[in-house]
Design an enzyme around this catalytic site. Structure first.
Site, mmCIF file in Angstrom:
data_model
loop_
_atom_site.group_PDB
_atom_site.id
_atom_site.type_symbol
_atom_site.label_atom_id
_atom_site.label_comp_id
_atom_site.label_asym_id
_atom_site.label_seq_id
_atom_site.Cartn_x
_atom_site.Cartn_y
_atom_site.Cartn_z
ATOM 1 C CB SER A 117 -0.913 0.034 1.013
ATOM 2 O OG SER A 117 -0.327 -0.228 2.364
ATOM 3 N N GLY A 161 5.122 3.119 -0.572
ATOM 4 C CA GLY A 161 6.641 2.749 -0.676
ATOM 5 C C GLY A 161 7.189 1.670 -1.927
ATOM 6 N N GLY A 181 6.716 -1.376 -1.724
ATOM 7 C CA GLY A 181 5.810 -2.326 -1.960
ATOM 8 C C GLY A 181 4.805 -1.958 -3.053
ATOM 9 C CG LEU A 185 2.913 -9.669 7.260
ATOM 10 C CD1 LEU A 185 3.943 -8.647 6.604
ATOM 11 C CD2 LEU A 185 3.149 -11.120 7.047
ATOM 12 C CB SER A 207 17.572 -3.970 5.432
ATOM 13 O OG SER A 207 18.466 -3.016 5.694
ATOM 14 C CE1 TYR A 263 13.444 -3.908 20.374
ATOM 15 C CE2 TYR A 263 13.227 -1.565 21.079
ATOM 16 C CZ TYR A 263 13.210 -2.740 20.068
ATOM 17 O OH TYR A 263 12.595 -2.323 18.850
#
Length: 313
Positions: free
Chosen positions: A38, A40, A42, A89, A170, A192
């Site tokens: 939807s 970029g 993609g 996802l 990437s 993290y």
């Protein structure tokens, strides 16, 4: 990585666009799923595949955003075959629903473009209790591929046309945590790092394609699996890092790819005849590239496969 101005062995370079790398190719008769279609790269991947006659199924989180892209594609190419289906996802329930609905439509599947992703998010757990970047970028695509694999095998066998799985990774995979994949600490919040976690998920994309390749060769399956670096691109992936995002959208225009260039390697790996029979490779600028040593670790790939199967079971 090839210098900006020079072409690699494929004849393409950093500057090449998705339309340029697929010029003259005929994708009619093929069916593809493109996740994250939807926006970029993609959206550009979906547009270019449809332009070449591929029946494109756009797997998107937002149906309204997906339909806007679909209408734009149909305006440019009225004869294009484009469907929009909902897919989140970050949710295994959503992935299972998507796969079930897709398979119930009796559609073949030649190309699976695992493109969608998130980048640099603050520490968050997915609906299934998995760190969000690993859940979205790897586990979601791992489960999707797993659930659609029989369809792909049947399509390749019946059509005698090679199936292709394309994992959009990437160069950021090189910045994963030191151990590569933190199997025992996948949800550790205390140390993290949003960018290291992103690198971990992108490393997983490469290892997934490599382990698929090993299994396909063992079983004699007529499907290839490759991964790629689309290039550093001006997209909304950097929205969680406001300063970096601002610099990317201003000064970055001088050195970053646009979506047309960013989708080139994906479209090249998905459609180009020079990639026929090539599997388990990492591509960059529409040429084979050189990933990190961790990305070439076959034992790490097997361990990730087993770990991922446990998570989706």
């Amino acid at each position: 990585m090839w210098p900006f101005s020079s072409k690699g062995p494929s004849g393409f370079s950093w500057y090449s666009t998705a339309e340029e790398v697929t010029q003259g190719l005929d994708g009619s008769g093929l069916t593809a799923i493109v996740t994250g279609a939807s926006s970029g790269i993609g959206a550009e991947t979906a547009r270019v595949l449809a332009l070449h006659g591929v029946h494109v199924v756009m797997a998107v989180r937002s149906l309204s955003s997906g339909n806007v892209v679909k209408e734009a594609i149909l305006k440019e190419t009225p004869a294009a075959k484009v469907d929009v289906m909902e897919l989140d996802l970050a949710s295994m329930e959503s992935v299972r629903k998507f796969a079930s609905e897709y398979n119930s439509r009796d559609l073949p599947l030649n190309l699976l473009i695992n493109n969608a992703g998130v980048m640099g998010t603050p520490f968050t757990l997915s609906q299934d209790g998995i760190e969000l970047q690993f859940a979205t970028n790897h586990i979601g695509h791992f489960l999707l591929t797993h659930l659609l694999l029989e369809n792909m095998k049947n399509t390749a066998r019946d059509s005698k046309i090679e199936g292709r799985i394309v994992n959009v990774s990437s160069q950021g995979h090189m910045f994963a945590y030191r151990e590569g994949i933190r199997f025992d600490r996948i949800n550790e919040q205390s140390d993290y790092s949003s960018l290291a976690a992103y690198g971990q998920s992108k490393l997983a994309n490469i290892l997934h394609a490599n382990e698929l390749t090993r299994r396909f060769k063992e079983d004699g399956v007529y499907i290839t699996a490759n991964s790629l670096h689309p290039g550093s691109i001006i997209t909304n992936l950097l929205r969680y890092h406001s300063i970096i995002d601002f610099l990317a959208r201003t000064l970055g225009k001088l050195v970053l790819k646009n979506a047309q260039q960013g989708a080139a390697t994906t479209c090249y790996v998905a459609l180009h005849p020079d990639v026929k029979g090539v599997s388990g490779k990492y591509f960059d600028n529409s040429n084979t590239g050189n990933p990190s040593s961790k990305a070439k670790d076959a034992e790490l790939a097997k361990k990730l496969w087993d770990f991922s199967m446990e998570l989706i079971s």
